[in-house]
Design a protein around this motif. Structure first.
Motif, PDB file in Angstrom:
ATOM      1  N   VAL A  83      -3.375  -4.068  53.336  1.00 14.93           N
ATOM      2  CA  VAL A  83      -2.260  -4.831  53.885  1.00 14.93           C
ATOM      3  C   VAL A  83      -2.164  -6.213  53.228  1.00 14.93           C
ATOM      4  CG1 VAL A  83      -1.296  -5.814  56.012  1.00 14.93           C
ATOM      5  CG2 VAL A  83      -2.391  -3.577  56.060  1.00 14.93           C
ATOM      6  N   GLU A  84      -3.306  -6.807  52.926  1.00 16.25           N
ATOM      7  CA  GLU A  84      -3.302  -8.110  52.264  1.00 16.25           C
ATOM      8  C   GLU A  84      -2.651  -8.012  50.884  1.00 16.25           C
ATOM      9  OE1 GLU A  84      -6.511 -11.153  50.315  1.00 16.25           O
ATOM     10  OE2 GLU A  84      -7.034 -10.285  52.260  1.00 16.25           O
ATOM     11  N   LEU A  85      -2.955  -6.960  50.142  1.00 11.15           N
ATOM     12  CA  LEU A  85      -2.329  -6.764  48.834  1.00 11.15           C
ATOM     13  C   LEU A  85      -0.827  -6.562  48.987  1.00 11.15           C
ATOM     14  CD1 LEU A  85      -2.386  -6.414  45.795  1.00 11.15           C
ATOM     15  CD2 LEU A  85      -3.088  -4.028  46.150  1.00 11.15           C
ATOM     16  N   LEU A  86      -0.409  -5.809  49.989  1.00  6.75           N
ATOM     17  CA  LEU A  86       1.021  -5.614  50.225  1.00  6.75           C
ATOM     18  C   LEU A  86       1.708  -6.950  50.487  1.00  6.75           C
ATOM     19  CD1 LEU A  86       3.465  -3.788  50.551  1.00  6.75           C
ATOM     20  CD2 LEU A  86       2.769  -3.430  52.929  1.00  6.75           C
ATOM     21  N   ASP A  87       1.090  -7.815  51.271  1.00  6.60           N
ATOM     22  CA  ASP A  87       1.660  -9.144  51.522  1.00  6.60           C
ATOM     23  C   ASP A  87       1.767  -9.949  50.231  1.00  6.60           C
ATOM     24  OD1 ASP A  87       2.042  -8.719  54.236  1.00  6.60           O
ATOM     25  OD2 ASP A  87       0.141  -9.654  54.813  1.00  6.60           O
ATOM     26  N   ALA A 128      -7.357  -9.797  41.180  1.00  8.98           N
ATOM     27  CA  ALA A 128      -8.063 -10.672  42.119  1.00  8.98           C
ATOM     28  C   ALA A 128      -7.328 -11.983  42.388  1.00  8.98           C
ATOM     29  CB  ALA A 128      -9.466 -10.964  41.603  1.00  8.98           C
ATOM     30  N   ASP A 129      -6.732 -12.573  41.368  1.00  9.23           N
ATOM     31  CA  ASP A 129      -6.000 -13.819  41.606  1.00  9.23           C
ATOM     32  C   ASP A 129      -4.505 -13.568  41.422  1.00  9.23           C
ATOM     33  OD1 ASP A 129      -5.301 -14.115  38.812  1.00  9.23           O
ATOM     34  OD2 ASP A 129      -7.277 -14.977  38.465  1.00  9.23           O
ATOM     35  N   ASP A 130      -3.705 -14.516  41.857  1.00  8.37           N
ATOM     36  CA  ASP A 130      -2.252 -14.334  41.830  1.00  8.37           C
ATOM     37  C   ASP A 130      -1.701 -14.169  40.418  1.00  8.37           C
ATOM     38  OD1 ASP A 130      -2.089 -14.368  44.582  1.00  8.37           O
ATOM     39  OD2 ASP A 130      -1.564 -16.491  44.697  1.00  8.37           O
ATOM     40  N   ALA A 131      -2.279 -14.849  39.454  1.00 11.64           N
ATOM     41  CA  ALA A 131      -1.799 -14.719  38.071  1.00 11.64           C
ATOM     42  C   ALA A 131      -2.028 -13.307  37.540  1.00 11.64           C
ATOM     43  CB  ALA A 131      -2.489 -15.745  37.172  1.00 11.64           C
ATOM     44  N   ALA A 132      -3.169 -12.721  37.845  1.00  8.48           N
ATOM     45  CA  ALA A 132      -3.457 -11.354  37.397  1.00  8.48           C
ATOM     46  C   ALA A 132      -2.527 -10.358  38.087  1.00  8.48           C
ATOM     47  CB  ALA A 132      -4.917 -11.009  37.673  1.00  8.48           C
ATOM     48  N   LEU A 133      -2.306 -10.539  39.391  1.00 13.86           N
ATOM     49  CA  LEU A 133      -1.388  -9.661  40.111  1.00 13.86           C
ATOM     50  C   LEU A 133       0.020  -9.799  39.545  1.00 13.86           C
ATOM     51  CD1 LEU A 133      -0.837  -7.663  42.403  1.00 13.86           C
ATOM     52  CD2 LEU A 133      -0.460  -9.640  43.902  1.00 13.86           C
ATOM     53  N   GLU A 134       0.439 -11.016  39.273  1.00 13.47           N
ATOM     54  CA  GLU A 134       1.773 -11.248  38.722  1.00 13.47           C
ATOM     55  C   GLU A 134       1.945 -10.541  37.377  1.00 13.47           C
ATOM     56  OE1 GLU A 134       4.858 -14.892  37.719  1.00 13.47           O
ATOM     57  OE2 GLU A 134       2.815 -15.364  38.315  1.00 13.47           O
ATOM     58  N   ASP A 167       5.179 -11.423  48.411  1.00 11.02           N
ATOM     59  CA  ASP A 167       5.338 -12.796  47.920  1.00 11.02           C
ATOM     60  C   ASP A 167       5.797 -12.803  46.469  1.00 11.02           C
ATOM     61  OD1 ASP A 167       4.561 -13.851  50.362  1.00 11.02           O
ATOM     62  OD2 ASP A 167       2.497 -14.263  49.721  1.00 11.02           O
ATOM     63  N   GLN A 168       5.197 -11.944  45.644  1.00 12.71           N
ATOM     64  CA  GLN A 168       5.520 -11.904  44.218  1.00 12.71           C
ATOM     65  C   GLN A 168       6.954 -11.438  43.971  1.00 12.71           C
ATOM     66  OE1 GLN A 168       3.286 -11.837  41.156  1.00 12.71           O
ATOM     67  NE2 GLN A 168       1.754 -12.956  42.293  1.00 12.71           N
ATOM     68  N   LEU A 169       7.413 -10.483  44.766  1.00 19.58           N
ATOM     69  CA  LEU A 169       8.722  -9.874  44.532  1.00 19.58           C
ATOM     70  C   LEU A 169       9.812 -10.433  45.437  1.00 19.58           C
ATOM     71  CD1 LEU A 169       7.493  -6.209  44.120  1.00 19.58           C
ATOM     72  CD2 LEU A 169       8.532  -7.633  42.348  1.00 19.58           C
ATOM     73  N   GLY A 170       9.480 -11.416  46.255  1.00 23.92           N
ATOM     74  CA  GLY A 170      10.427 -11.931  47.237  1.00 23.92           C
ATOM     75  C   GLY A 170      11.754 -12.402  46.685  1.00 23.92           C
ATOM     76  N   GLY A 171      11.785 -12.976  45.513  1.00 29.50           N
ATOM     77  CA  GLY A 171      13.030 -13.492  44.948  1.00 29.50           C
ATOM     78  C   GLY A 171      13.740 -12.545  44.007  1.00 29.50           C
TER      79      GLY A 171
END
Length: 80
Positions: free
Chosen positions: A6-10, A56-62, A14-18
């Protein structure tokens, strides 16, 4: 009982919100983030290809989300 992260989904939300054309769809026991009707990324038990350390971090997920977005943006929109 939720069988996905669920944390990853959140974080994906956030990443795709815009992004235009993004919707969520329950799929295969998880949640897929769709762009114009095409699956871009998802959080599905048993479908994880990227190890947790790889996002693990937002940059890698992005970086992974951007790969999915680049691909689905090349496809024609699907009719809903």
């Amino acid at each position: 009982m939720v069988s996905y992260d669920v944390e990853l989904l959140d974080r994906l939300r956030d990443q795709l919100g815009g992004e235009p054309g993004v919707t969520e769809r329950a799929m295969f026991g998880g949640v897929a983030m769709m762009v114009n009707g095409h699956m871009c990324v998802g959080v599905m038990k048993g479908w994880i290809i990227v190890d947790r350390a790889g996002y693990a971090d937002d940059a890698a997920l992005e970086a992974w989300v951007d790969r999915g977005l680049r691909h689905v943006r090349t496809l024609p929109p699907k009719n809903a």
